[in-house]
Scaffold this active site. Structure first.
Site, PDB file in Angstrom:
ATOM      1  N   ALA A   1       0.806  -1.234   0.000  1.00 46.60           N
ATOM      2  CA  ALA A   1       0.000   0.000   0.000  1.00 46.60           C
ATOM      3  C   ALA A   1       0.834   1.278   0.000  1.00 46.60           C
ATOM      4  CB  ALA A   1      -0.995   0.004   1.170  1.00 46.60           C
ATOM      5  N   SER A   2       2.064   1.197  -0.518  1.00 48.03           N
ATOM      6  CA  SER A   2       2.900   2.402  -0.583  1.00 48.03           C
ATOM      7  C   SER A   2       2.480   3.325  -1.733  1.00 48.03           C
ATOM      8  CB  SER A   2       4.378   2.014  -0.741  1.00 48.03           C
ATOM      9  OG  SER A   2       4.543   1.151  -1.846  1.00 48.03           O
TER      10      SER A   2
ATOM     11  N   LYS B   1       2.296   1.914  -5.232  1.00 46.22           N
ATOM     12  CA  LYS B   1       2.896   1.398  -6.480  1.00 46.22           C
ATOM     13  C   LYS B   1       1.876   1.355  -7.623  1.00 46.22           C
ATOM     14  CE  LYS B   1       3.957  -2.465  -4.488  1.00 46.22           C
ATOM     15  NZ  LYS B   1       3.347  -2.113  -3.205  1.00 46.22           N
ATOM     16  N   THR B   2       0.705   0.788  -7.346  1.00 48.31           N
ATOM     17  CA  THR B   2      -0.312   0.662  -8.401  1.00 48.31           C
ATOM     18  C   THR B   2      -0.746   2.043  -8.884  1.00 48.31           C
ATOM     19  OG1 THR B   2      -1.072  -1.338  -7.279  1.00 48.31           O
ATOM     20  CG2 THR B   2      -2.511  -0.448  -8.979  1.00 48.31           C
TER      21      THR B   2
ATOM     22  N   GLU C   1       1.024  -6.044 -10.358  1.00 48.16           N
ATOM     23  CA  GLU C   1       1.133  -7.377  -9.739  1.00 48.16           C
ATOM     24  C   GLU C   1      -0.144  -8.165  -9.993  1.00 48.16           C
ATOM     25  OE1 GLU C   1       3.609  -7.454  -5.606  1.00 48.16           O
ATOM     26  OE2 GLU C   1       1.797  -6.297  -5.628  1.00 48.16           O
TER      27      GLU C   1
ATOM     28  N   ARG D   1       6.758  -4.604  -8.585  1.00 46.45           N
ATOM     29  CA  ARG D   1       7.576  -5.602  -7.888  1.00 46.45           C
ATOM     30  C   ARG D   1       8.207  -6.586  -8.870  1.00 46.45           C
ATOM     31  NH1 ARG D   1       3.953  -6.227  -3.180  1.00 46.45           N
ATOM     32  NH2 ARG D   1       4.558  -4.652  -1.664  1.00 46.45           N
TER      33      ARG D   1
ATOM     34  N   LEU E   1      -3.360   1.227   3.728  1.00 49.33           N
ATOM     35  CA  LEU E   1      -3.859  -0.156   3.718  1.00 49.33           C
ATOM     36  C   LEU E   1      -5.280  -0.214   4.279  1.00 49.33           C
ATOM     37  CD1 LEU E   1      -2.349  -3.182   3.572  1.00 49.33           C
ATOM     38  CD2 LEU E   1      -2.734  -3.037   6.001  1.00 49.33           C
ATOM     39  N   LYS E   2      -5.491   0.523   5.386  1.00 49.29           N
ATOM     40  CA  LYS E   2      -6.821   0.522   6.009  1.00 49.29           C
ATOM     41  C   LYS E   2      -7.836   1.181   5.087  1.00 49.29           C
ATOM     42  CE  LYS E   2      -5.424   1.783  10.296  1.00 49.29           C
ATOM     43  NZ  LYS E   2      -5.585   2.302  11.614  1.00 49.29           N
ATOM     44  N   GLN E   3      -7.372   2.236   4.430  1.00 46.26           N
ATOM     45  CA  GLN E   3      -8.260   2.959   3.502  1.00 46.26           C
ATOM     46  C   GLN E   3      -8.630   2.072   2.309  1.00 46.26           C
ATOM     47  OE1 GLN E   3      -6.313   6.527   1.955  1.00 46.26           O
ATOM     48  NE2 GLN E   3      -7.374   6.170   0.024  1.00 46.26           N
TER      49      GLN E   3
HETATM   50  N1  LIG Z   1      -0.073   9.656  -2.324  1.00 52.53           N
HETATM   51  C1  LIG Z   1      -1.153   9.086  -1.805  1.00 52.53           C
HETATM   52  N2  LIG Z   1      -1.831   9.689  -0.819  1.00 52.53           N
HETATM   53  C2  LIG Z   1      -2.925   9.118  -0.253  1.00 52.53           C
HETATM   54  N3  LIG Z   1      -3.441   7.913  -0.637  1.00 52.53           N
HETATM   55  C3  LIG Z   1      -2.804   7.256  -1.625  1.00 52.53           C
HETATM   56  C4  LIG Z   1      -1.639   7.790  -2.259  1.00 52.53           C
HETATM   57  N4  LIG Z   1      -1.225   6.908  -3.198  1.00 52.53           N
HETATM   58  C5  LIG Z   1      -2.091   5.871  -3.147  1.00 52.53           C
HETATM   59  N5  LIG Z   1      -3.045   6.079  -2.230  1.00 52.53           N
HETATM   60  C6  LIG Z   1      -4.143   5.172  -1.826  1.00 52.53           C
HETATM   61  O1  LIG Z   1      -3.553   4.201  -0.959  1.00 52.53           O
HETATM   62  C7  LIG Z   1      -4.061   2.907  -1.226  1.00 52.53           C
HETATM   63  C8  LIG Z   1      -2.902   1.999  -1.649  1.00 52.53           C
HETATM   64  O2  LIG Z   1      -2.374   2.452  -2.887  1.00 52.53           O
HETATM   65  P1  LIG Z   1      -1.907   1.446  -4.014  1.00 52.53           P
HETATM   66  O3  LIG Z   1      -1.492   2.239  -5.191  1.00 52.53           O
HETATM   67  O4  LIG Z   1      -2.945   0.384  -4.217  1.00 52.53           O
HETATM   68  O5  LIG Z   1      -0.621   0.793  -3.293  1.00 52.53           O
HETATM   69  P2  LIG Z   1       0.226  -0.494  -3.642  1.00 52.53           P
HETATM   70  O6  LIG Z   1      -0.006  -0.836  -5.089  1.00 52.53           O
HETATM   71  O7  LIG Z   1       1.629  -0.090  -3.364  1.00 52.53           O
HETATM   72  O8  LIG Z   1      -0.226  -1.587  -2.715  1.00 52.53           O
HETATM   73  C9  LIG Z   1      -5.123   3.069  -2.305  1.00 52.53           C
HETATM   74  O9  LIG Z   1      -6.376   3.189  -1.675  1.00 52.53           O
HETATM   75  C10 LIG Z   1      -4.718   4.383  -2.998  1.00 52.53           C
HETATM   76  O10 LIG Z   1      -5.844   5.042  -3.553  1.00 52.53           O
HETATM   77  N1  LIG Z   2       5.814 -11.920  -2.645  1.00 49.02           N
HETATM   78  C1  LIG Z   2       4.700 -11.324  -2.142  1.00 49.02           C
HETATM   79  C2  LIG Z   2       4.136 -10.217  -2.762  1.00 49.02           C
HETATM   80  C3  LIG Z   2       3.005  -9.651  -2.232  1.00 49.02           C
HETATM   81  N2  LIG Z   2       2.451 -10.182  -1.120  1.00 49.02           N
HETATM   82  C4  LIG Z   2       1.198  -9.621  -0.604  1.00 49.02           C
HETATM   83  C5  LIG Z   2       1.324  -8.295   0.069  1.00 49.02           C
HETATM   84  C6  LIG Z   2      -0.020  -7.665  -0.155  1.00 49.02           C
HETATM   85  O1  LIG Z   2      -0.950  -8.149   0.809  1.00 49.02           O
HETATM   86  C7  LIG Z   2      -0.435  -8.208  -1.524  1.00 49.02           C
HETATM   87  C8  LIG Z   2      -0.188  -7.280  -2.679  1.00 49.02           C
HETATM   88  O2  LIG Z   2       0.781  -6.339  -2.393  1.00 49.02           O
HETATM   89  P1  LIG Z   2       0.625  -4.766  -2.760  1.00 49.02           P
HETATM   90  O3  LIG Z   2       0.670  -4.705  -4.251  1.00 49.02           O
HETATM   91  O4  LIG Z   2      -0.667  -4.282  -2.246  1.00 49.02           O
HETATM   92  O5  LIG Z   2       1.793  -4.101  -2.123  1.00 49.02           O
HETATM   93  O6  LIG Z   2       0.328  -9.391  -1.691  1.00 49.02           O
HETATM   94  C9  LIG Z   2       3.037 -11.271  -0.497  1.00 49.02           C
HETATM   95  O7  LIG Z   2       2.548 -11.738   0.553  1.00 49.02           O
HETATM   96  N3  LIG Z   2       4.141 -11.831  -1.033  1.00 49.02           N
END
Ligand SMILES: Nc1ncnc2c1ncn2[C@@H]1O[C@H](COP(=O)(O)OP(=O)(O)O)[C@@H](O)[C@H]1O
Ligand SMILES: Nc1ccn([C@H]2C[C@H](O)[C@@H](COP(=O)(O)O)O2)c(=O)n1
Length: 207
Positions: free
Chosen positions: A7-8, A10-11, A28, A81, A140-142
């Site tokens: 939830a950093s 990336k997507t 991913e 990733r 993540l919670k959001q």
């Molecule tokens: N810069 C940001 N500020 C606040 N919320 C964000 C930001 N970037 C992403 N989000 C939100 O945070 C959550 C996780 O983002 P996501 O792109 O899915 O992360 P990841 O792919 O790394 O798991 C989503 O609900 C997304 O809308």
């Molecule tokens: N090798 C991996 C890769 C990802 N995960 C888990 C972590 C998250 O719950 C989910 C997807 O990751 P995100 O794109 O949201 O950062 O998959 C894992 O357990 N092992």
């Protein structure tokens, strides 16, 4: 490759760049990890990591490899990733925290070593979205993915430390490409601004 904690952002980052022509974006395959022939290895892993960690990580390794070897259809490909972070971060975390039995880790490691020795996985640049674990916990919670409701802040701290040791402090594993660090605790507007600032570096990395 775009890397960062769960939830950093990336997507969100990749979705932004996917609007550019001549860039192919591979996110991913999380939907596969949540549903392989009707089973949910991601959910099972969070419920019982010792039992299902190897199952999930074996499947992650396969699905990431499948993405790595896809023929390129555009000059630039951005991928979320990689097979490296699956092994060096997630499998490592399961093992180090005592949640993956030694024999499971050994089998997974031999598979991984065979793959990187025998299959070309070229990487030009690693884009590391550097966040605090607290930011990821809030996002993540959001996002509210059902399987991830059990993730505590400590889990994100462990993943964060493994990323930092690998990509920033060079204390753990070989880094397969130069690393571009983008601070990613900021709001979306500032993040989009930073992506624009780094666009050339990202898109020209293969030259
Ligand atoms: N810069 C940001 N500020 C606040 N919320 C964000 C930001 N970037 C992403 N989000 C939100 O945070 C959550 C996780 O983002 P996501 O792109 O899915 O992360 P990841 O792919 O790394 O798991 C989503 O609900 C997304 O809308
Ligand atoms: N090798 C991996 C890769 C990802 N995960 C888990 C972590 C998250 O719950 C989910 C997807 O990751 P995100 O794109 O949201 O950062 O998959 C894992 O357990 N092992």
């Amino acid at each position: 490759m775009t890397k960062g904690n769960i939830a950093s952002g990336k997507t969100t980052c990749l979705e932004y760049f996917s609007k550019t022509s001549d860039i192919e974006v591979l996110t991913e395959p999380v939907s596969k990890w949540r549903n392989v022939q009707g089973c949910n290895p991601l959910g099972l892993m969070y419920q019982d990591p010792s039992r299902w960690g190897l199952t999930l990580q074996t499947y992650v390794q396969l699905t990431m490899l499948d993405r790595h070897v896809l023929p390129m259809s555009t000059p630039v490909r951005m991928m979320e990733r990689s097979i490296y972070s699956a092994k060096y971060i997630f499998a490592e975390n399961l093992y180090k925290s005592g949640k993956m039995p030694e024999v499971d880790f050994a089998v997974l490691s031999e598979w991984f070593e065979w793959i990187i020795k025998n299959i070309a996985i070229p990487v030009d640049l690693i884009v590391y979205l550097q966040t605090s674990p607290q930011t990821c916990y809030e996002r993540l919670k959001q996002r509210c993915r059902e399987e991830e409701k059990v993730i505590p802040l400590e889990y994100l701290e462990s993943i964060h430390n493994l990323y930092e040791d690998w990509l920033i402090h060079h204390k753990s594993f070989e880094v397969p490409a130069p690393v571009l660090v983008i601070p990613a605790d900021h709001d979306l507007k500032k993040m989009l601004h930073q992506y624009e600032e780094n666009r050339e570096k990202i898109l020209m990395a293969h030259c």
